[in-house]
Design an enzyme around this catalytic site. Structure first.
Site: not given
Length: 256
Positions: A63, A156, A160
């Site tokens: 992970d 998100y 990014k």
């Protein structure tokens, strides 16, 4: 099995050692298949092995949201490959929320860990070897949605956006050592993860800021569309490119 579309490039990665994170399905699996088809030795990493992990690739279960997971991937790359010539930080993902205020603190941290810090940490462990060899390529997989910053995906796209900024800075840091760093930003792509996210999104109230119409080119992207861009940036064909962000979205999002 996917193979490069231009026969003259079938073996262009022969002798290259490639690590792809998030390579068990979707875009990541397409990237792995294309590298394998181009002659590379490939290790991929994901949280669990699935039946869609491309045959022929070495695999490590880890992970990358955690420091322990990142270290395990780096150690597996050294053990399985003896080093890394091409690093593709592809692992990522998000789930939508009704609005920006509905995103809990732990989701913000999870997005930073998965979509930004995983790349930072893995780069820190693997690019020193590239720098010493004065050769290597790093490709960060971002998203074309960064300019829109839709509230449902703000956690998100913010992560990014940080990845894109960091990618440009790292490119300047490593350029004197012959190591290139670039990013690929996909638009809407037909993958199992993307489909699941869209189903979650449609279950929310209106006002997410997302448009479900097809991109201007009339279809969703295919995983191989994104893989093509990644392999180009990793190849000698892109030897004069670094610090770039290549948007591959069928015209879906504004540029700038």
């Amino acid at each position: 099995m996917t193979t490069p579309r231009n026969d003259s490039r079938v073996r262009e990665f022969t002798g290259k050692r490639v690590l792809v994170t998030g390579g068990s399905r979707g875009i990541g699996a397409a990237i792995v298949r294309q590298f394998l088809g181009s002659g590379a030795e490939v290790l991929t990493a994901a949280r669990s092995r699935t039946s869609t992990v491309p045959e022929g690739a070495a695999f490590v279960e880890a992970d990358v949201r955690t420091r322990v997971g990142v270290k395990a991937v780096a150690e597996a790359a050294q053990e399985a490959l003896g080093g890394v010539d091409v690093l593709v930080n592809n692992a990522g993902g998000a789930r939508p929320f009704k609005n920006a205020w509905a995103i809990p603190d732990e989701e913000w941290q999870d997005q930073l860990d998965l979509n930004y810090l995983a790349s930072v940490r893995l780069d820190a462990l693997l690019t020193p070897g590239m720098r010493e060899r004065r050769s290597g390529a790093v490709v960060h997989v971002s998203t074309a949605a960064v300019p829109t910053s839709a509230p449902a995906f703000l956690h998100y796209t913010a992560a990014k956006a940080a990845l894109q900024n960091y990618s440009r800075g790292l490119a300047l840091e490593l350029a004197p050592f012959g190591v290139r760093v670039n990013a690929v930003s996909p638009g809407r792509t037909a993958t199992p993860g993307g489909e699941a996210t869209r189903k979650q999104q449609t279950s929310l109230d209106e006002g997410t800021g997302q448009d479900d119409t097809a991109p201007p080119l009339g279809r969703d992207g295919r995983p191989d569309d994104i893989a093509d861009a990644v392999l180009f940036l990793a190849s000698d064909r892109a030897s004069w490119l670094t610090g770039r962000n290549l948007t591959v979205d069928g015209g879906e999002f504004p540029v700038g």
